[in-house]
Motif scaffolding. Sequence first.
Motif, PDB file in Angstrom:
ATOM      1  N   LYS A 113       0.843  -1.194   0.000  1.00 56.61           N
ATOM      2  CA  LYS A 113       0.000   0.000   0.000  1.00 56.61           C
ATOM      3  C   LYS A 113       0.874   1.238   0.000  1.00 56.61           C
ATOM      4  CE  LYS A 113      -4.078   2.021   2.197  1.00 56.61           C
ATOM      5  NZ  LYS A 113      -5.078   1.875   3.285  1.00 56.61           N
TER       6      LYS A 113
ATOM      7  N   ASP B 121       0.018   5.405  -0.355  1.00 53.08           N
ATOM      8  CA  ASP B 121      -1.033   6.421  -0.457  1.00 53.08           C
ATOM      9  C   ASP B 121      -2.386   5.730  -0.600  1.00 53.08           C
ATOM     10  OD1 ASP B 121       0.909   8.424  -0.307  1.00 53.08           O
ATOM     11  OD2 ASP B 121       1.263   8.337  -2.478  1.00 53.08           O
ATOM     12  N   ASN B 122      -3.081   5.936  -1.730  1.00 50.40           N
ATOM     13  CA  ASN B 122      -4.403   5.342  -1.930  1.00 50.40           C
ATOM     14  C   ASN B 122      -4.368   4.064  -2.762  1.00 50.40           C
ATOM     15  OD1 ASN B 122      -5.333   7.562  -0.600  1.00 50.40           O
ATOM     16  ND2 ASN B 122      -6.205   8.583  -2.381  1.00 50.40           N
TER      17      ASN B 122
ATOM     18  N   SER C 175      -8.032   2.638  -2.954  1.00 50.88           N
ATOM     19  CA  SER C 175      -8.690   2.745  -1.657  1.00 50.88           C
ATOM     20  C   SER C 175      -9.139   4.182  -1.412  1.00 50.88           C
ATOM     21  CB  SER C 175      -7.735   2.296  -0.547  1.00 50.88           C
ATOM     22  OG  SER C 175      -8.347   2.384   0.722  1.00 50.88           O
ATOM     23  N   LYS C 176     -10.395   4.351  -1.070  1.00 48.12           N
ATOM     24  CA  LYS C 176     -10.954   5.686  -0.822  1.00 48.12           C
ATOM     25  C   LYS C 176     -10.630   6.109   0.612  1.00 48.12           C
ATOM     26  CE  LYS C 176     -13.081   5.879  -4.841  1.00 48.12           C
ATOM     27  NZ  LYS C 176     -12.778   6.877  -5.887  1.00 48.12           N
ATOM     28  N   GLU C 177      -9.415   6.580   0.810  1.00 45.16           N
ATOM     29  CA  GLU C 177      -8.926   6.859   2.150  1.00 45.16           C
ATOM     30  C   GLU C 177      -9.652   8.014   2.841  1.00 45.16           C
ATOM     31  OE1 GLU C 177      -6.359   5.017   3.804  1.00 45.16           O
ATOM     32  OE2 GLU C 177      -6.990   3.710   2.161  1.00 45.16           O
ATOM     33  N   ASP C 178     -10.290   8.876   2.066  1.00 40.35           N
ATOM     34  CA  ASP C 178     -10.970  10.029   2.658  1.00 40.35           C
ATOM     35  C   ASP C 178     -12.429   9.727   2.995  1.00 40.35           C
ATOM     36  OD1 ASP C 178     -11.719   9.751   0.049  1.00 40.35           O
ATOM     37  OD2 ASP C 178     -11.646  11.889  -0.440  1.00 40.35           O
TER      38      ASP C 178
END
Length: 292
Positions: free
Chosen positions: A207, A209-210, A231-234
Motif C-alpha cells: 500500500k 497512499d491510496n 482505496s478511498k482513504e478520505d
Amino acid sequence: MDSITHTLFGLALYGTVDKADMSRKTKAAYLITTVGASQIPDIDVISKLWDNEGLYQMWHRGITHSIFLTPIWALLFYFFCLYFLKVKDKRLFYLGLLAVFIHNTSDLFNAWGTGYLEPFSPIRITFGTISIVDFVFWLIFAVAFLLSRRNKVRTPFYFRMAWCFIILHLVIQTSQGYILHREYKVDYDQVALSANFIPWTFSVITKKDNTVTIYDDNLFKEKEALYVLNSKEDAELETLFKQRPEAKTLFEWSPFVVIVDDDKQLGVYDPRFYRNGQSFLFEYIEKNSLVE
C-alpha cells in the motif's frame, strides 16, 4: 492453520511418545490430550452464538488463542484425564501445554493472524509466511506415518524427525518471506504477506497512499503485479462501523484495508484475501439503505 492440520499436529505429538509399556487407558489419555489440546483454542467459534456486535472476525482467533491461556487449557486436559480416566501423569500437563502452544504459535504464521497477546494487547499478530493449508506439513506427517507402519518400534523416532523437518520447513519459508518483506518495505508505506499453496511463493500486498498493489513473487523469479486497487482513504466510515460492527473489527484486525466508497456501497475489505475481483473478508453496507 486449518482443523485438519491442527489434528495432524496432535496425532504427530502422540506419535513421538514411546507407548510400549503403557496401559490402554494411559494411551487413551495421551491421545485425548494431544489431539484435544491441539484443537481447543478453536472453541472460540461458538462465540457466534452470542456475539451480535461483530467483535470477532469470523468469530475466531480471539482470546482463546492467547499464549497466556496455554497453561489453563493444559490443566483442563490434565484434570479431565485424572477425573474421568483415572490417569495421573504429570507428563500429560506438559504435553497439553506443548500442543496448545503449537496451535497458537502456528496460527501466527498464516495470513489470518491471531490474538496471541490478549487480553493485555488487542494487536493481531500475523506473519503470512505459511499457507493456512500447508500440504508440506501433510506430506511430512504422511511419510512419518508410513514409515511407522513398517517399523512400529521406531515410531517415536520417525515422528520426532518429522517435527524436525516441520521446523526446518517453517524456518526456510519464513526466512524467504522476511527477505521479500524487507525488499518491498523500501518502496511502499505498508506491506503484508500471504503465503500461497505452492511452497516458497507469496502474494505480497503493498500500500502506498491510496493505491494497493498485489504481487505474485518469490526469491527466484521476477515479481508479477496481479491487481491494482484504489482505496478511498478520505471516506467517512462511522456510519459503516455503526451499522456493521464487523467492519470495524475487520478494519482494526487487518494490517490494512481497501476502502470502497462508490454509488452503491460503503465498505472495507482485506486485500490479503482478494481473488478474482473480490475479497473473502468484505464488510459493507448498501448506499440505498442509507437513503431509506
